[in-house]
Design a protein around this motif. Structure first.
Motif, short mmCIF file in Angstrom:
data_model
loop_
_atom_site.label_atom_id
_atom_site.label_comp_id
_atom_site.label_asym_id
_atom_site.label_seq_id
_atom_site.Cartn_x
_atom_site.Cartn_y
_atom_site.Cartn_z
N ASN A 216 -7.67 -20.62 1.42
CA ASN A 216 -7.24 -21.68 2.34
C ASN A 216 -6.34 -22.65 1.59
N LYS A 217 -5.48 -23.35 2.32
CA LYS A 217 -4.67 -24.39 1.71
C LYS A 217 -5.58 -25.53 1.27
N PRO A 218 -5.27 -26.14 0.13
CA PRO A 218 -6.08 -27.31 -0.24
C PRO A 218 -5.81 -28.45 0.73
N PRO A 219 -6.81 -29.27 0.99
CA PRO A 219 -6.59 -30.37 1.95
C PRO A 219 -5.61 -31.38 1.38
N LYS A 220 -4.84 -32.00 2.29
CA LYS A 220 -3.90 -33.01 1.88
C LYS A 220 -4.66 -34.26 1.45
#
Length: 66
Positions: free
Chosen positions: A54-58
């Motif tokens: 998953n993309k890391p959270p902003k």
């Protein structure tokens, strides 16, 4: 192991299996080859979804309270 990652893989496997099964049932029966195709679609979707992170959270723009 995080639960969202597990469910993401489960849902993708179910979607791929459902799509393959719907295609296989067009003639009213599922042959052995079609069954193998359904199984491979499920396993492929599970494996690919599990392998892609998953993309890391902003970062949050809110300043912490002092």
């Amino acid at each position: 192991m995080k639960i969202p990652t597990v469910w993401k893989a489960v849902v993708s496997g179910a979607a791929a299996g459902t799509a393959a099964a719907a295609t296989a049932l067009q003639d009213g029966t599922i042959t052995t080859a079609e069954g193998v195709t359904i199984l491979l679609a499920i396993l492929g979707a599970l494996g690919v979804t599990w392998a892609v992170p998953n993309k890391p959270p902003k970062p949050s723009l809110h300043l912490p309270k002092e």
